[in-house]
Design a protein around this motif. Structure first.
Motif, PDB file in Angstrom:
ATOM      1  N   UNK A   1       0.788  -1.235   0.000  1.00  0.00           N
ATOM      2  CA  UNK A   1       0.000   0.000   0.000  1.00  0.00           C
ATOM      3  C   UNK A   1       0.819   1.284   0.000  1.00  0.00           C
ATOM      4  N   UNK A   2       2.128   1.217   0.186  1.00  0.00           N
ATOM      5  CA  UNK A   2       2.947   2.444   0.166  1.00  0.00           C
ATOM      6  C   UNK A   2       4.388   2.092  -0.199  1.00  0.00           C
ATOM      7  N   UNK A   3       5.188   3.108  -0.433  1.00  0.00           N
ATOM      8  CA  UNK A   3       6.601   2.915  -0.726  1.00  0.00           C
ATOM      9  C   UNK A   3       6.825   2.478  -2.166  1.00  0.00           C
ATOM     10  N   UNK A   4       8.069   2.105  -2.428  1.00  0.00           N
ATOM     11  CA  UNK A   4       8.407   1.688  -3.786  1.00  0.00           C
ATOM     12  C   UNK A   4       9.355   0.515  -3.716  1.00  0.00           C
ATOM     13  N   UNK A   5      10.287   0.467  -4.659  1.00  0.00           N
ATOM     14  CA  UNK A   5      11.231  -0.650  -4.656  1.00  0.00           C
ATOM     15  C   UNK A   5      12.434  -0.375  -3.763  1.00  0.00           C
ATOM     16  N   UNK A   6      12.269   0.597  -2.841  1.00  0.00           N
ATOM     17  CA  UNK A   6      13.292   0.806  -1.811  1.00  0.00           C
ATOM     18  C   UNK A   6      13.072  -0.171  -0.665  1.00  0.00           C
ATOM     19  N   UNK A   7      11.904  -0.823  -0.673  1.00  0.00           N
ATOM     20  CA  UNK A   7      11.641  -1.844   0.341  1.00  0.00           C
ATOM     21  C   UNK A   7      12.235  -3.147  -0.180  1.00  0.00           C
ATOM     22  N   UNK A   8      11.977  -4.193   0.521  1.00  0.00           N
ATOM     23  CA  UNK A   8      12.435  -5.465  -0.024  1.00  0.00           C
ATOM     24  C   UNK A   8      12.723  -6.451   1.045  1.00  0.00           C
ATOM     25  N   UNK A   9      12.319  -7.666   0.808  1.00  0.00           N
ATOM     26  CA  UNK A   9      12.698  -8.705   1.728  1.00  0.00           C
ATOM     27  C   UNK A   9      12.864 -10.033   1.019  1.00  0.00           C
ATOM     28  N   UNK A  10      13.472 -10.923   1.763  1.00  0.00           N
ATOM     29  CA  UNK A  10      13.778 -12.233   1.210  1.00  0.00           C
ATOM     30  C   UNK A  10      12.782 -13.229   1.763  1.00  0.00           C
ATOM     31  N   UNK A  11      12.217 -14.036   0.890  1.00  0.00           N
ATOM     32  CA  UNK A  11      11.281 -15.068   1.339  1.00  0.00           C
ATOM     33  C   UNK A  11      11.775 -16.426   0.880  1.00  0.00           C
ATOM     34  N   UNK A  12      11.454 -17.414   1.662  1.00  0.00           N
ATOM     35  CA  UNK A  12      11.834 -18.778   1.293  1.00  0.00           C
ATOM     36  C   UNK A  12      10.545 -19.556   1.071  1.00  0.00           C
ATOM     37  N   UNK A  13      10.321 -19.968  -0.169  1.00  0.00           N
ATOM     38  CA  UNK A  13       9.117 -20.745  -0.472  1.00  0.00           C
ATOM     39  C   UNK A  13       9.550 -22.020  -1.178  1.00  0.00           C
ATOM     40  N   UNK A  14       9.116 -23.141  -0.625  1.00  0.00           N
ATOM     41  CA  UNK A  14       9.494 -24.444  -1.195  1.00  0.00           C
ATOM     42  C   UNK A  14      11.000 -24.617  -1.263  1.00  0.00           C
ATOM     43  N   UNK A  15      11.694 -24.121  -0.244  1.00  0.00           N
ATOM     44  CA  UNK A  15      13.145 -24.271  -0.189  1.00  0.00           C
ATOM     45  C   UNK A  15      13.891 -23.286  -1.089  1.00  0.00           C
ATOM     46  N   UNK A  16      13.169 -22.500  -1.870  1.00  0.00           N
ATOM     47  CA  UNK A  16      13.805 -21.538  -2.787  1.00  0.00           C
ATOM     48  C   UNK A  16      13.781 -20.143  -2.167  1.00  0.00           C
ATOM     49  N   UNK A  17      14.867 -19.403  -2.343  1.00  0.00           N
ATOM     50  CA  UNK A  17      14.954 -18.054  -1.799  1.00  0.00           C
ATOM     51  C   UNK A  17      14.572 -17.031  -2.872  1.00  0.00           C
ATOM     52  N   UNK A  18      13.708 -16.096  -2.533  1.00  0.00           N
ATOM     53  CA  UNK A  18      13.321 -15.054  -3.479  1.00  0.00           C
ATOM     54  C   UNK A  18      13.486 -13.681  -2.823  1.00  0.00           C
ATOM     55  N   UNK A  19      14.074 -12.737  -3.562  1.00  0.00           N
ATOM     56  CA  UNK A  19      14.161 -11.362  -3.059  1.00  0.00           C
ATOM     57  C   UNK A  19      13.089 -10.543  -3.767  1.00  0.00           C
ATOM     58  N   UNK A  20      12.161 -10.010  -2.997  1.00  0.00           N
ATOM     59  CA  UNK A  20      11.074  -9.225  -3.590  1.00  0.00           C
ATOM     60  C   UNK A  20      11.211  -7.752  -3.211  1.00  0.00           C
ATOM     61  N   UNK A  21      10.922  -6.884  -4.152  1.00  0.00           N
ATOM     62  CA  UNK A  21      11.001  -5.442  -3.868  1.00  0.00           C
ATOM     63  C   UNK A  21       9.661  -4.749  -4.075  1.00  0.00           C
ATOM     64  N   UNK A  22       8.962  -5.143  -5.114  1.00  0.00           N
ATOM     65  CA  UNK A  22       7.676  -4.501  -5.428  1.00  0.00           C
ATOM     66  C   UNK A  22       6.533  -5.503  -5.476  1.00  0.00           C
ATOM     67  N   UNK A  23       6.837  -6.673  -6.002  1.00  0.00           N
ATOM     68  CA  UNK A  23       5.798  -7.683  -6.193  1.00  0.00           C
ATOM     69  C   UNK A  23       5.391  -8.247  -4.823  1.00  0.00           C
ATOM     70  N   UNK A  24       4.108  -8.231  -4.489  1.00  0.00           N
ATOM     71  CA  UNK A  24       3.682  -8.758  -3.184  1.00  0.00           C
ATOM     72  C   UNK A  24       3.947 -10.267  -3.076  1.00  0.00           C
ATOM     73  N   UNK A  25       4.226 -10.708  -1.846  1.00  0.00           N
ATOM     74  CA  UNK A  25       4.713 -12.075  -1.658  1.00  0.00           C
ATOM     75  C   UNK A  25       3.708 -13.155  -2.046  1.00  0.00           C
ATOM     76  N   UNK A  26       2.414 -12.812  -2.098  1.00  0.00           N
ATOM     77  CA  UNK A  26       1.395 -13.794  -2.443  1.00  0.00           C
ATOM     78  C   UNK A  26       1.663 -14.491  -3.774  1.00  0.00           C
ATOM     79  N   UNK A  27       2.328 -13.767  -4.654  1.00  0.00           N
ATOM     80  CA  UNK A  27       2.577 -14.254  -6.004  1.00  0.00           C
ATOM     81  C   UNK A  27       3.381 -15.563  -6.021  1.00  0.00           C
TER      82      UNK A  27
END
Ligand code: GDP
Length: 430
Positions: free
Chosen positions: A33-59
């Motif tokens: 709902x706010x900010x831009x690609x200055x945010x970002x976090x790393x998620x681990x789904x199915x053993x795979x690591x993903x770095x997301x900046x803009x795309x919401x993690x639900x994807x």
């Protein structure tokens, strides 16, 4: 609870990625709902690591959707890079599972050029911007000269608006900052690609969100940054250009505040801050160094060492009040293990007077001296602990005191970076 907001109570980097990851498992729709690609976090789904900046993690989960609200500013180059990177790794992204607001504003090349030129001209007074053009894009939005994603649907109109903007921007870039101008034709060549690739995702996200809420879907709102970086309530001017507070969900995603059922606030067990700005509990000694090394406190994109210090409850309490917090998620408790004693700032002394709030003027905040309570430290590897009662007594006492001072119960305690290294005390989306 159906609609839950996650916010960071400090200066960001509280470990929101991991908690978002845990809650995304059960959510149907994940919303920025706010900010831009200055945010970002790393998620681990199915053993795979993903770095997301803009795309919401639900994807990252099949059958879940991600929504980028109108309060977000979007760099189309970075968004397409992120979409392509995820697609290459087998994540399916289409207008069915990624909804982008036609009202969200574009970050254009002149925003980045101005951001960098302005920061470079400041010398020692830098505010520590990431130089991604986010501030200048929000400025144009407020000045009502911004371009929105929806403008990409009519490139002739888009061109007129960019041309008009460049009249002013290039004057500033070349005349004031001695930087290179931005070329209209080059920008328009890029805009054709953006239009072709991004317009299929554009929609009236407010209506989509309201419909999802009406259907009883579980919606997770991913706050970016931390409340101390809030444009209005943070340590201005060392802040971000948007409002990470919970109330921003209404403006930035388009949902009534009454529709929010739960707010989970992230509290890192100590404090960190990236870049410049006041930081009352900062430690420049060996303990500060130890916290940085144990907590791996280095910027994810820049590698910049983060400033570290004791937990500041003036900061956390302010954020809890502002955000209507239901539960705290205390993260990185494991990093404190081995320290002989732990300190918690309960209030400040400003020119000898006791205050329990953050003064508006950052120069006053810089003069604030934190007043600490000292608590016994704890030892051992906490990463295997899954129940509060199995934590060392001193760790439980520390957590209880944090909860008491914040005025909010504990909902989750994180004892390691892995998703499993978590003590869950309250099940959101039950
Ligand atoms: P965000 O900016 O708030 O989303 O923070 P990040 O998701 O970037 O998290 C900061 C870092 O802390 C990441 O590298 C996480 O893996 C790590 N992390 C999260 N929780 C814990 C924890 O409880 N213990 C430890 N040691 N690391 C954690």
């Amino acid at each position: 609870m159906s609609n839950v907001v996650i916010v960071g109570t400090q200066w960001g980097d509280e470990g929101k990625g991991k908690v978002v990851d845990i809650l995304t498992e059960k959510a149907d729709l994940v919303v920025r709902f706010q900010g831009g690609n200055n945010a970002g976090h790393t998620l681990v789904v199915g053993g795979e690591k993903y770095a997301l900046h803009l795309v919401p993690s639900g994807i990252l989960h099949p059958a879940k959707r991600g929504l980028i609200g109108g309060g977000v500013v979007i760099d189309p180059v970075e968004l397409l890079k992120e979409i392509d990177g995820l697609t290459q790794r087998g994540v399916k992204i289409s207008p069915d599972n990624l909804l982008i607001s036609e009202r969200s504003h574009l970050i254009l090349p002149y925003h980045q050029a101005l951001d960098q030129a302005r920061e470079n001209s400041k010398g020692a007074d830098k505010i520590g911007t990431t130089g991604k053009g986010i501030g200048p894009a929000y400025e144009d939005k407020s000045a009502r000269i911004g371009l929105r994603l929806g403008d990409l649907r009519d490139l002739a109109h888009f061109r007129d608006k960019v041309k008009e903007a460049l009249g002013e921007k290039n004057h500033l870039l070349t005349g004031l900052y001695g930087a290179a101008p931005v070329n209209l034709e080059e920008l328009m060549a890029q805009a054709e690609t953006w239009a072709q690739r991004l317009t299929p995702y554009l929609t009236d996200t407010r209506r989509q969100l309201q419909a999802a809420v009406n259907r009883g879907e579980r919606v997770l709102f991913e706050g970016a940054q931390g409340i101390m970086l809030d444009l209005d309530h943070g340590t201005y001017p060392f802040v971000t250009s948007s409002n990470p507070v919970t109330g921003s969900v209404t403006a930035g995603a388009g949902l009534s505040p009454r529709a929010i059922d739960g707010v989970l606030a992230l509290v890192k067990a100590y404090s960190t801050r990236v870049g410049s700005g006041p930081f009352p509990t900062e430690l420049s000694d060996q303990t500060g160094h130890d916290l940085r090394e144990r907590g791996l406190e280095y910027g994810t994109t820049t590698g910049r060492p983060r400033r570290c210090g004791w937990l500041d409850m003036v900061v956390v309490k302010t954020s809890v009040e502002l955000c209507g917090v239901d539960h705290l998620a205390v993260t990185k408790l494991d990093v404190l293990a081995g320290l002989p004693e732990l300190k918690i700032a309960t209030h400040y002394l400003l020119d000898g007077a006791r205050i329990d709030y953050l003064p508006a003027d950052y120069r006053d905040l810089e003069r604030c001296r934190p007043v600490y309570e000292t608590w016994p430290g704890f030892e051992g590897n906490l990463s295997g602990v899954r129940r509060l009662g199995d934590l060392p007594l001193a760790a439980r006492r520390y957590l209880n005191r944090v909860s008491e001072l914040a005025g909010a119960p504990l909902g989750l305690v994180s004892v390691g970076p892995d998703r499993a290294e978590t003590i869950i005390l309250h099940d959101y989306f039950k």
